[in-house]
Design a protein around this motif. Structure first.
Motif, PDB file in Angstrom:
ATOM      1  N   ILE A  25       0.827  -1.206   0.000  1.00  0.00           N
ATOM      2  CA  ILE A  25       0.000   0.000   0.000  1.00  0.00           C
ATOM      3  C   ILE A  25       0.859   1.253   0.000  1.00  0.00           C
ATOM      4  O   ILE A  25       0.526   2.249  -0.641  1.00  0.00           O
ATOM      5  N   ASP A  26       1.982   1.222   0.700  1.00  0.00           N
ATOM      6  CA  ASP A  26       2.863   2.394   0.743  1.00  0.00           C
ATOM      7  C   ASP A  26       3.343   2.777  -0.655  1.00  0.00           C
ATOM      8  O   ASP A  26       3.469   3.963  -0.968  1.00  0.00           O
ATOM      9  N   ASN A  40     -15.117   2.726  -2.844  1.00  0.00           N
ATOM     10  CA  ASN A  40     -15.041   1.888  -1.647  1.00  0.00           C
ATOM     11  C   ASN A  40     -16.184   0.891  -1.788  1.00  0.00           C
ATOM     12  O   ASN A  40     -17.326   1.200  -1.467  1.00  0.00           O
ATOM     13  N   LEU A  41     -15.866  -0.279  -2.311  1.00  0.00           N
ATOM     14  CA  LEU A  41     -16.901  -1.260  -2.614  1.00  0.00           C
ATOM     15  C   LEU A  41     -17.426  -1.958  -1.366  1.00  0.00           C
ATOM     16  O   LEU A  41     -18.507  -2.545  -1.397  1.00  0.00           O
ATOM     17  N   ILE A  42     -16.697  -1.904  -0.269  1.00  0.00           N
ATOM     18  CA  ILE A  42     -17.169  -2.499   0.987  1.00  0.00           C
ATOM     19  C   ILE A  42     -18.377  -1.734   1.510  1.00  0.00           C
ATOM     20  O   ILE A  42     -19.385  -2.315   1.899  1.00  0.00           O
ATOM     21  N   ASP A  43     -18.272  -0.402   1.527  1.00  0.00           N
ATOM     22  CA  ASP A  43     -19.314   0.440   2.103  1.00  0.00           C
ATOM     23  C   ASP A  43     -20.237   1.078   1.066  1.00  0.00           C
ATOM     24  O   ASP A  43     -21.190   1.756   1.424  1.00  0.00           O
ATOM     25  N   GLY A  44     -19.931   0.899  -0.229  1.00  0.00           N
ATOM     26  CA  GLY A  44     -20.761   1.479  -1.274  1.00  0.00           C
ATOM     27  C   GLY A  44     -20.655   2.989  -1.365  1.00  0.00           C
ATOM     28  O   GLY A  44     -21.622   3.653  -1.723  1.00  0.00           O
ATOM     29  N   VAL A  45     -19.485   3.532  -1.023  1.00  0.00           N
ATOM     30  CA  VAL A  45     -19.243   4.977  -1.081  1.00  0.00           C
ATOM     31  C   VAL A  45     -17.927   5.211  -1.825  1.00  0.00           C
ATOM     32  O   VAL A  45     -17.321   4.276  -2.340  1.00  0.00           O
ATOM     33  N   TYR A  56      -9.055   2.029   3.278  1.00  0.00           N
ATOM     34  CA  TYR A  56     -10.002   1.117   2.622  1.00  0.00           C
ATOM     35  C   TYR A  56      -9.303  -0.185   2.226  1.00  0.00           C
ATOM     36  O   TYR A  56      -9.801  -1.276   2.491  1.00  0.00           O
ATOM     37  N   TRP A  57      -8.122  -0.071   1.599  1.00  0.00           N
ATOM     38  CA  TRP A  57      -7.406  -1.286   1.202  1.00  0.00           C
ATOM     39  C   TRP A  57      -6.990  -2.122   2.400  1.00  0.00           C
ATOM     40  O   TRP A  57      -7.079  -3.342   2.360  1.00  0.00           O
ATOM     41  N   ARG A  58      -6.543  -1.502   3.461  1.00  0.00           N
ATOM     42  CA  ARG A  58      -6.158  -2.268   4.662  1.00  0.00           C
ATOM     43  C   ARG A  58      -7.359  -3.041   5.200  1.00  0.00           C
ATOM     44  O   ARG A  58      -7.237  -4.221   5.555  1.00  0.00           O
ATOM     45  N   SER A  63     -10.075  -8.655   5.343  1.00  0.00           N
ATOM     46  CA  SER A  63     -11.294  -9.461   5.262  1.00  0.00           C
ATOM     47  C   SER A  63     -11.365 -10.383   4.051  1.00  0.00           C
ATOM     48  O   SER A  63     -12.054 -11.403   4.093  1.00  0.00           O
ATOM     49  N   ILE A  64     -10.683 -10.031   2.958  1.00  0.00           N
ATOM     50  CA  ILE A  64     -10.690 -10.866   1.748  1.00  0.00           C
ATOM     51  C   ILE A  64      -9.303 -10.855   1.112  1.00  0.00           C
ATOM     52  O   ILE A  64      -8.446 -10.046   1.479  1.00  0.00           O
ATOM     53  N   ASP A  65      -9.113 -11.739   0.144  1.00  0.00           N
ATOM     54  CA  ASP A  65      -7.838 -11.847  -0.565  1.00  0.00           C
ATOM     55  C   ASP A  65      -8.084 -11.635  -2.065  1.00  0.00           C
ATOM     56  O   ASP A  65      -8.269 -12.591  -2.806  1.00  0.00           O
ATOM     57  N   PRO A  66      -8.109 -10.363  -2.505  1.00  0.00           N
ATOM     58  CA  PRO A  66      -8.322 -10.097  -3.933  1.00  0.00           C
ATOM     59  C   PRO A  66      -7.007 -10.122  -4.713  1.00  0.00           C
ATOM     60  O   PRO A  66      -5.949  -9.762  -4.192  1.00  0.00           O
TER      61      PRO A  66
END
Length: 123
Positions: A25-26, A40-45, A56-58, A63-66
């Protein structure tokens, strides 16, 4: 496949995906505009700014491995860059949640990613 793109743009996008898949991420935030706008697909914003995007990425990686592999990088008529990716999303235990092709649409300004959108490809 890459068509009519500046080599620097292609390199920037390839670096972004390599860093994403490596969970670096850095490194990713170094190619984001200070005003980057990201889905931000987790929260829909939308996440705005490198700090919000990295948070968001952290959360996502906790929670998932994309994993996303670019298949084609092409210019759009509106000036955005479309990256067709093969995306596989797994649970942290390895169960496949999604295995699909999607399009990531980028707005790049002054050598930095200013905006990203996700579009389902038209069949």
């Amino acid at each position: 496949m890459t068509t009519n793109l500046e080599p620097e743009v292609t390199e920037l996008l390839r670096r972004l995906y390599a860093s994403f898949n490596a969970r670096d991420i850095d490194d990713i935030v170094t190619v984001l505009s200070p005003a980057v706008d990201w889905p931000n697909l987790i929260d829909g914003v939308r996440a705005t700014g490198p700090v919000a995007v990295s948070e968001y990425w952290r959360r996502q990686f906790d929670s998932i491995d994309p994993r996303v592999e670019p298949r084609a990088i092409t210019p759009e008529p509106d000036g955005r860059i479309c990256v067709e990716v093969h995306q596989v999303v797994r649970t942290l235990d390895g169960e496949v949640l999604a295995d699909q092709v999607v399009h990531h649409l980028y707005t790049i300004r002054d050598g930095l990613v200013e905006r990203m959108d996700v579009r389902e490809p038209v069949s």
